[in-house]
Design an enzyme around this catalytic site. Sequence first.
Site, PDB file in Angstrom:
ATOM      1  N   GLY A  51       0.820  -1.204   0.000  1.00 17.49           N
ATOM      2  CA  GLY A  51       0.000   0.000   0.000  1.00 17.49           C
ATOM      3  C   GLY A  51       0.857   1.259   0.000  1.00 17.49           C
ATOM      4  O   GLY A  51       2.038   1.224  -0.364  1.00 17.49           O
ATOM      5  N   CYS A  52       0.284   2.352   0.427  1.00 16.93           N
ATOM      6  CA  CYS A  52       0.968   3.641   0.430  1.00 16.93           C
ATOM      7  C   CYS A  52       2.256   3.584   1.242  1.00 16.93           C
ATOM      8  O   CYS A  52       2.247   3.195   2.404  1.00 16.93           O
ATOM      9  CB  CYS A  52       0.046   4.711   1.001  1.00 16.93           C
ATOM     10  SG  CYS A  52       0.839   6.327   1.184  1.00 16.93           S
ATOM     11  N   PHE A  53       3.363   4.015   0.637  1.00 16.13           N
ATOM     12  CA  PHE A  53       4.635   3.932   1.352  1.00 16.13           C
ATOM     13  C   PHE A  53       4.718   4.899   2.532  1.00 16.13           C
ATOM     14  O   PHE A  53       5.534   4.710   3.427  1.00 16.13           O
ATOM     15  CB  PHE A  53       5.850   4.075   0.432  1.00 16.13           C
ATOM     16  CG  PHE A  53       5.806   5.138  -0.629  1.00 16.13           C
ATOM     17  CD1 PHE A  53       5.088   6.313  -0.481  1.00 16.13           C
ATOM     18  CD2 PHE A  53       6.526   4.960  -1.807  1.00 16.13           C
ATOM     19  CE1 PHE A  53       5.085   7.293  -1.460  1.00 16.13           C
ATOM     20  CE2 PHE A  53       6.535   5.933  -2.805  1.00 16.13           C
ATOM     21  CZ  PHE A  53       5.806   7.102  -2.628  1.00 16.13           C
ATOM     22  N   CYS A  55       2.551   5.065   4.806  1.00 14.73           N
ATOM     23  CA  CYS A  55       2.099   4.232   5.929  1.00 14.73           C
ATOM     24  C   CYS A  55       3.164   3.211   6.318  1.00 14.73           C
ATOM     25  O   CYS A  55       3.482   3.043   7.495  1.00 14.73           O
ATOM     26  CB  CYS A  55       0.815   3.489   5.569  1.00 14.73           C
ATOM     27  SG  CYS A  55      -0.597   4.522   5.174  1.00 14.73           S
TER      28      CYS A  55
END
Length: 218
Positions: A51-53, A55
Amino acid sequence: MKHLISFFTLVLFCSCQNNAQTNKTQEAVIQANPVEVPVEHGKAKAYFASGCFWCVEVIYESVKGVEESISGYSGGHTKNPTYEASNTGKTGHAEAVEIIYDPKIVSFETLVDVYFTSQNITQVNGQGNDKGSQYRSIIFYQNEAQKQIILKKKTELEQQLKIKVAAEVYPFQKFWIAEDYHQDYEKKHPNHPYIQNVSIPRLNRFKSKMPHVLKDNH
């Protein structure tokens, strides 16, 4: 109408050809021999995408033995990917993190546990509302020992939970560091709505599940 049909047939044909080429190119990445990154000054490196890096970066930096987490791109077939290019889904890359860690303090196996514990392991091509191949879950191995650790844990999870784990398993090839403004994003922008509503809740969920691996200041 015939002209329209011919046009759409051509578009469909070209699209299929492009997809076939992309799939063929991407398959070469998946089947490649892994590249092993040497330990330097007692520090090893590991690579994960989930997912979003923004995070993922902060999750790993909360773990004992992790010196640094760097945001970037990996798993694709193009060189020098950018944020804009990877967001098209055409480069094959996923948002990933490079974990610099002390193997005397934290093992690769524990980092894999962190990986699976800190995400929705069943979601394909994304995490939460971040959807698309650039947000897919990939766990990278650098040698056969790491590959077996990953596959064993993935199989155990599937058997225990009676689910299909979405994470892909890739041989590591290269990590491309993301643009400067992506690095340490949560620290630099603690009040950003995404950080407040997505990153921090995800971090807190992880911390509640694996408190024993956290640094003292976390």
